[in-house]
Design a protein around this motif. Sequence first.
Motif, short mmCIF file in Angstrom:
data_model
loop_
_atom_site.label_atom_id
_atom_site.label_comp_id
_atom_site.label_asym_id
_atom_site.label_seq_id
_atom_site.Cartn_x
_atom_site.Cartn_y
_atom_site.Cartn_z
N UNK A 1 -7.57 26.86 20.69
CA UNK A 1 -6.79 27.44 21.78
C UNK A 1 -6.51 26.45 22.91
N UNK B 1 -4.15 24.85 26.66
CA UNK B 1 -3.75 26.15 26.13
C UNK B 1 -2.23 26.28 26.14
N UNK B 2 -1.71 27.08 25.26
CA UNK B 2 -0.26 27.24 25.26
C UNK B 2 0.14 28.51 24.55
N UNK B 3 1.35 28.99 24.86
CA UNK B 3 1.81 30.26 24.31
C UNK B 3 2.10 30.22 22.80
N UNK C 1 -0.17 29.49 20.79
CA UNK C 1 -1.44 29.96 20.21
C UNK C 1 -1.93 31.12 21.06
N UNK C 2 -1.44 32.30 20.77
CA UNK C 2 -1.77 33.47 21.59
C UNK C 2 -3.21 33.89 21.39
N UNK C 3 -3.90 34.09 22.49
CA UNK C 3 -5.33 34.40 22.42
C UNK C 3 -5.58 35.87 22.77
N UNK D 1 4.78 40.02 31.26
CA UNK D 1 4.41 38.88 32.10
C UNK D 1 4.64 37.53 31.40
N UNK D 2 4.15 37.43 30.17
CA UNK D 2 4.30 36.17 29.44
C UNK D 2 5.76 35.78 29.24
N UNK E 1 7.15 34.43 32.41
CA UNK E 1 6.71 33.04 32.59
C UNK E 1 7.61 32.11 31.77
N UNK E 2 7.94 32.55 30.58
CA UNK E 2 8.78 31.72 29.71
C UNK E 2 10.26 31.80 30.07
N UNK F 1 0.70 41.92 24.26
CA UNK F 1 0.99 40.86 25.23
C UNK F 1 1.15 39.52 24.52
N UNK G 1 5.19 36.92 23.01
CA UNK G 1 5.64 35.53 23.05
C UNK G 1 5.91 35.00 21.64
#
Lengths: 265, 295
Positions: A56, A76-78, A80-82, A101-102, A105-106, A149, A153
């Motif tokens: 992650x 971390x980056x979108x 690799x969604x955690x 929200x994500x 952001x993008x 969530x 992305x």
Amino acid sequence: MATPQIHIVKVQKIYRTANREVHALQDIDLEIYAGEFVTFLGPSGCGKSTLLNAIGGFSLPTSGTLTVDGKAVTKPGPDRGMVFQEYALFPWMTVAQNIEFGMEIQDKPKDFIKTKAEELLTKLQLKDFRDRFPKELSGGMRQRVAIARVLALDPPIMLMDEPFGALDALTRRTLQDELIRIWSEFKKTICFVTHGIEESIYLSDRVVVMTYRPGTVKAIVPIDLPRPRHTTSPEFNELKNILGTMVMEEQSRHQKAELAGTTAD
Amino acid sequence: MSTDALATAPPKIATPTPASPSRTEANIKRFAISTVVIVVLLGAWEAASRLGYVKVQILPPPSAVFLKFLESIKPQEAYDATKTNYLQWLVSGELIHDSISSMGRVLVGFFIGAGLALPLGLAMGASDLVFKLMNPLVQILRPIPPIAYIPLSILWFGLGNPPAYFLIALGAFFPVLINTIAGVRNVDSIYIRAAQNLGAGKMTMFLRVIIPAAMPYILTGVKVGLGVAFIVVIVAEMIAVNNGLGYRITEAREFFWSDKIIVGMVTIGVLGLILDLIVSKLNNHLLRWHRGMEH
């Protein structure tokens, strides 16, 4: 065979505390392919979450290489969604806002965000809860929001850290089934951390069994059972025995270390 | 009643009582309980004063205080449409005028103090360097009560509103600052990790994650800061200004108007209560997402 999507070579992770070093991960070699469902199984202290956090980008390896799609993981980056065990929803945002929200952001277009959020709310049966705050939801519902969530992305890889650990058995089974449905529909690569032997067999294509400190790969067990899987079938039980023996060996090492007072946790 | 009688009594069948009368009854009962102490106290006070146990000049009866209150809220001059409009005339009574002056000072002073404390607190909470730079100074200045600044504030700003604003701002500054720092420093790292995972940059992280997560602390600071501002305004008015509730009760003492002092004090209490209620309502609305909050 195709090139692995997640490529882990000779990865080590050493935590330094005031008076000693803990080898959380040692010589991990692992290849995970696109679309695979892989679980990391082991007792607590085996480094399975450390490995997931390394993929992650939350906590980078001390040495070795860890690449995703050929690129070294540095943060971390979108992509690799955690999904965290503690849900980690933003409590000041409603269900819909958490999902959006994500995408905000993008910098996704507004229409796109609305449509996508609507689609996910429907898919995860959250429509009636869209304007609720997380505190008003049950654990199972919160984890659905956390999954939505991440799906918003559209990441190729989903990382899940004991996501169903805090849920009751029935809710857990429902969400496991839903996860399998989502996985096959959205074609994600999923890395799933668990200490549940049955859960690992029920869900994954391959189970990576890890050893207690230092965390190494003890065995990689392919699960070739057709889905939906039946937890009471003889094949399932046989795998349960094999994996159970392996995990309990490590658990007893954990136990001994704990009694000797050498655990860090 | 003996246990024998209990044992031989036929079993009573509970009859459901109609809902609405019992509810009004309960309301009346609750109201009675919550007012009984005040009513008894007022009665005893009235009696003590009227029967001559205490001098009227020292402690006038509540009825006299109430009359004084009515007099204080009445406009002082007859309504004259050529001089003022009706609304202005209506609030031209001394007590109303003083209340508005005091509350105005609280608000101006509070917004100056909180307006400076909030950005500094956010910076000190978010940046280790800023914290290390500023914290020693904050720790040295913080224990000095705002009231101790009165002489200096008069030297610096003279008399009138400026020293009052300064003192009130100072009183509000530290509670907001300290709580904002604590709020930012106590943001659960899981929210940071989740936002990083979604790709949040520094600015988004700060505005949409750290500030909302710190909001419960910040609002606690606002509540405490307003409370201090309300104390300081009265003191400041006793010394530096010639209107407002603090000034009025000091002035009344010089003339031995104890009824007027009590009217002023009760008004201060009621205004404080109203301010507190407004802040609580705001708190509940802004923190409606928060775990501990009930709607």
